[in-house]
Design a protein around this motif. Structure first.
Motif, PDB file in Angstrom:
ATOM      1  N   ALA A  44       0.130   9.073   5.539  1.00 30.63           N
ATOM      2  CA  ALA A  44       1.515   8.744   5.678  1.00 30.63           C
ATOM      3  C   ALA A  44       1.668   7.331   6.583  1.00 30.63           C
ATOM      4  CB  ALA A  44       2.286   9.939   6.442  1.00 30.63           C
ATOM      5  N   LEU A  45       0.904   7.240   7.518  1.00 33.45           N
ATOM      6  CA  LEU A  45       0.795   5.868   8.315  1.00 33.45           C
ATOM      7  C   LEU A  45       0.180   4.856   7.701  1.00 33.45           C
ATOM      8  CD1 LEU A  45      -0.404   7.298  11.999  1.00 33.45           C
ATOM      9  CD2 LEU A  45       2.142   6.294  11.212  1.00 33.45           C
ATOM     10  N   TYR A  46      -0.744   5.030   6.845  1.00 30.75           N
ATOM     11  CA  TYR A  46      -1.697   4.109   6.158  1.00 30.75           C
ATOM     12  C   TYR A  46      -0.510   3.641   5.227  1.00 30.75           C
ATOM     13  CZ  TYR A  46      -5.003   1.858   3.033  1.00 30.75           C
ATOM     14  OH  TYR A  46      -5.978   1.199   2.206  1.00 30.75           O
ATOM     15  N   ALA A  47       0.439   4.371   4.490  1.00 28.42           N
ATOM     16  CA  ALA A  47       1.387   3.819   3.453  1.00 28.42           C
ATOM     17  C   ALA A  47       2.661   3.106   4.276  1.00 28.42           C
ATOM     18  CB  ALA A  47       1.971   5.099   2.732  1.00 28.42           C
ATOM     19  N   GLU A  48       2.973   3.817   5.235  1.00 29.02           N
ATOM     20  CA  GLU A  48       4.185   3.235   6.070  1.00 29.02           C
ATOM     21  C   GLU A  48       3.950   1.953   6.668  1.00 29.02           C
ATOM     22  OE1 GLU A  48       6.226   3.845  10.409  1.00 29.02           O
ATOM     23  OE2 GLU A  48       5.553   5.523   9.485  1.00 29.02           O
ATOM     24  N   MET A  49       2.568   1.792   7.122  1.00 25.74           N
ATOM     25  CA  MET A  49       2.190   0.263   7.754  1.00 25.74           C
ATOM     26  C   MET A  49       1.754  -0.644   6.652  1.00 25.74           C
ATOM     27  SD  MET A  49       0.107   2.232  10.761  1.00 25.74           S
ATOM     28  CE  MET A  49      -0.642   0.516  11.961  1.00 25.74           C
ATOM     29  N   GLY A  50       1.821  -0.383   5.206  1.00 23.27           N
ATOM     30  CA  GLY A  50       1.494  -1.226   4.413  1.00 23.27           C
ATOM     31  C   GLY A  50       0.004  -1.890   4.287  1.00 23.27           C
ATOM     32  N   THR A  51      -0.937  -0.907   4.683  1.00 22.28           N
ATOM     33  CA  THR A  51      -2.423  -1.214   4.908  1.00 22.28           C
ATOM     34  C   THR A  51      -2.897  -1.414   3.438  1.00 22.28           C
ATOM     35  OG1 THR A  51      -2.509  -0.067   6.943  1.00 22.28           O
ATOM     36  CG2 THR A  51      -4.692  -0.370   5.715  1.00 22.28           C
ATOM     37  N   THR A  52      -3.992  -2.420   3.513  1.00 16.23           N
ATOM     38  CA  THR A  52      -4.574  -2.783   2.114  1.00 16.23           C
ATOM     39  C   THR A  52      -5.926  -2.914   2.380  1.00 16.23           C
ATOM     40  OG1 THR A  52      -4.105  -5.142   2.153  1.00 16.23           O
ATOM     41  CG2 THR A  52      -2.324  -3.616   0.963  1.00 16.23           C
ATOM     42  N   VAL A  53      -6.744  -2.731   1.394  1.00 13.82           N
ATOM     43  CA  VAL A  53      -8.306  -3.139   1.838  1.00 13.82           C
ATOM     44  C   VAL A  53      -8.473  -4.553   1.715  1.00 13.82           C
ATOM     45  CG1 VAL A  53     -10.378  -2.794   0.205  1.00 13.82           C
ATOM     46  CG2 VAL A  53      -8.775  -0.971  -0.027  1.00 13.82           C
ATOM     47  N   GLU A  54      -7.887  -5.561   0.988  1.00 18.06           N
ATOM     48  CA  GLU A  54      -7.824  -6.790   1.173  1.00 18.06           C
ATOM     49  C   GLU A  54      -7.441  -7.455   2.440  1.00 18.06           C
ATOM     50  OE1 GLU A  54      -7.523  -4.989  -2.687  1.00 18.06           O
ATOM     51  OE2 GLU A  54      -5.921  -4.954  -1.454  1.00 18.06           O
ATOM     52  N   ARG A  55      -6.383  -6.781   2.762  1.00 21.73           N
ATOM     53  CA  ARG A  55      -5.621  -7.539   4.164  1.00 21.73           C
ATOM     54  C   ARG A  55      -5.692  -6.623   5.394  1.00 21.73           C
ATOM     55  NH1 ARG A  55      -0.150  -9.314   1.373  1.00 21.73           N
ATOM     56  NH2 ARG A  55       0.231  -8.047   3.221  1.00 21.73           N
ATOM     57  N   GLY A  56      -5.848  -5.452   5.599  1.00 23.64           N
ATOM     58  CA  GLY A  56      -5.897  -4.506   6.524  1.00 23.64           C
ATOM     59  C   GLY A  56      -4.597  -4.243   6.764  1.00 23.64           C
ATOM     60  N   THR A  57      -4.296  -4.235   7.952  1.00 26.95           N
ATOM     61  CA  THR A  57      -2.911  -4.071   8.541  1.00 26.95           C
ATOM     62  C   THR A  57      -2.245  -5.135   9.444  1.00 26.95           C
ATOM     63  OG1 THR A  57      -3.337  -1.690   8.681  1.00 26.95           O
ATOM     64  CG2 THR A  57      -1.486  -2.180   9.841  1.00 26.95           C
ATOM     65  N   SER A  58      -1.290  -5.494   9.443  1.00 20.46           N
ATOM     66  CA  SER A  58      -0.751  -6.579  10.328  1.00 20.46           C
ATOM     67  C   SER A  58      -0.371  -6.299  11.537  1.00 20.46           C
ATOM     68  CB  SER A  58       0.387  -7.090   9.566  1.00 20.46           C
ATOM     69  OG  SER A  58       1.647  -6.261   9.830  1.00 20.46           O
ATOM     70  N   LEU A  59      -0.501  -7.027  12.697  1.00 25.50           N
ATOM     71  CA  LEU A  59       0.114  -6.579  13.926  1.00 25.50           C
ATOM     72  C   LEU A  59       1.413  -6.229  13.854  1.00 25.50           C
ATOM     73  CD1 LEU A  59      -0.866  -6.446  16.878  1.00 25.50           C
ATOM     74  CD2 LEU A  59      -0.182  -8.780  17.259  1.00 25.50           C
ATOM     75  N   TYR A  60       2.343  -7.084  13.273  1.00 25.14           N
ATOM     76  CA  TYR A  60       3.753  -6.410  13.197  1.00 25.14           C
ATOM     77  C   TYR A  60       3.873  -4.959  12.838  1.00 25.14           C
ATOM     78  CZ  TYR A  60       8.464  -6.192  11.415  1.00 25.14           C
ATOM     79  OH  TYR A  60       9.762  -5.676  11.165  1.00 25.14           O
ATOM     80  N   ALA A  61       2.914  -4.519  11.724  1.00 24.68           N
ATOM     81  CA  ALA A  61       3.008  -3.144  11.246  1.00 24.68           C
ATOM     82  C   ALA A  61       2.765  -2.346  12.339  1.00 24.68           C
ATOM     83  CB  ALA A  61       2.073  -2.995  10.130  1.00 24.68           C
ATOM     84  N   VAL A  62       1.896  -2.485  13.172  1.00 24.94           N
ATOM     85  CA  VAL A  62       1.514  -1.712  14.252  1.00 24.94           C
ATOM     86  C   VAL A  62       2.446  -1.599  15.334  1.00 24.94           C
ATOM     87  CG1 VAL A  62      -0.062  -1.567  16.321  1.00 24.94           C
ATOM     88  CG2 VAL A  62      -1.215  -2.252  13.987  1.00 24.94           C
ATOM     89  N   VAL A  63       3.077  -2.764  15.631  1.00 20.92           N
ATOM     90  CA  VAL A  63       4.375  -2.646  16.566  1.00 20.92           C
ATOM     91  C   VAL A  63       5.257  -2.022  15.991  1.00 20.92           C
ATOM     92  CG1 VAL A  63       5.864  -4.102  17.591  1.00 20.92           C
ATOM     93  CG2 VAL A  63       3.491  -4.973  17.705  1.00 20.92           C
ATOM     94  N   LYS A  64       5.566  -2.163  14.838  1.00 20.27           N
ATOM     95  CA  LYS A  64       6.955  -1.499  14.129  1.00 20.27           C
ATOM     96  C   LYS A  64       6.516   0.084  13.926  1.00 20.27           C
ATOM     97  CE  LYS A  64       9.894  -1.333  10.230  1.00 20.27           C
ATOM     98  NZ  LYS A  64      10.264  -1.958   8.652  1.00 20.27           N
ATOM     99  N   ALA A  65       5.443   0.597  13.617  1.00 24.41           N
ATOM    100  CA  ALA A  65       5.193   1.958  13.565  1.00 24.41           C
ATOM    101  C   ALA A  65       5.289   2.795  14.942  1.00 24.41           C
ATOM    102  CB  ALA A  65       3.728   2.087  13.198  1.00 24.41           C
TER     103      ALA A  65
END
Length: 87
Positions: A44-65
């Motif tokens: 659920a977090l992986y999907a919400e945070m928009g994590t991808t194999v190519e780009r990982g997770t943005s810092l913005y997504a961490v803060v927002k989650a």
């Protein structure tokens, strides 16, 4: 009562094996949430945070989650590549 949680994300300059770990931020967020007694699934977090194999997770997504769950953050950058004390 105030609780402070420090989460350090190293961006660049990480050990070779960490470079292939595109979902470390998702696991870090899960760990912080667990400290607050919250159990959220990795998927659920992986999907919400928009994590991808190519780009990982943005810092913005961490803060927002975290912010979406009432855990407010302060983002700061250390020296180049996130390495404290690097020359």
């Amino acid at each position: 009562m105030f609780t402070h949680v420090v989460m350090l994300l190293l961006l660049g300059g990480a050990p070779e094996h960490a470079a292939s770990d595109h979902a470390c931020a998702v696991r870090a967020v899960r760990r912080v949430l667990s400290l607050y007694g919250r159990d959220e699934t990795f998927d659920a977090l992986y999907a919400e945070m928009g994590t991808t194999v190519e780009r990982g997770t943005s810092l913005y997504a961490v803060v927002k989650a975290l912010d979406n769950r009432g855990i407010h953050t302060y983002v700061t950058e250390t020296r180049e590549h996130g390495c404290i004390g690097a020359d």
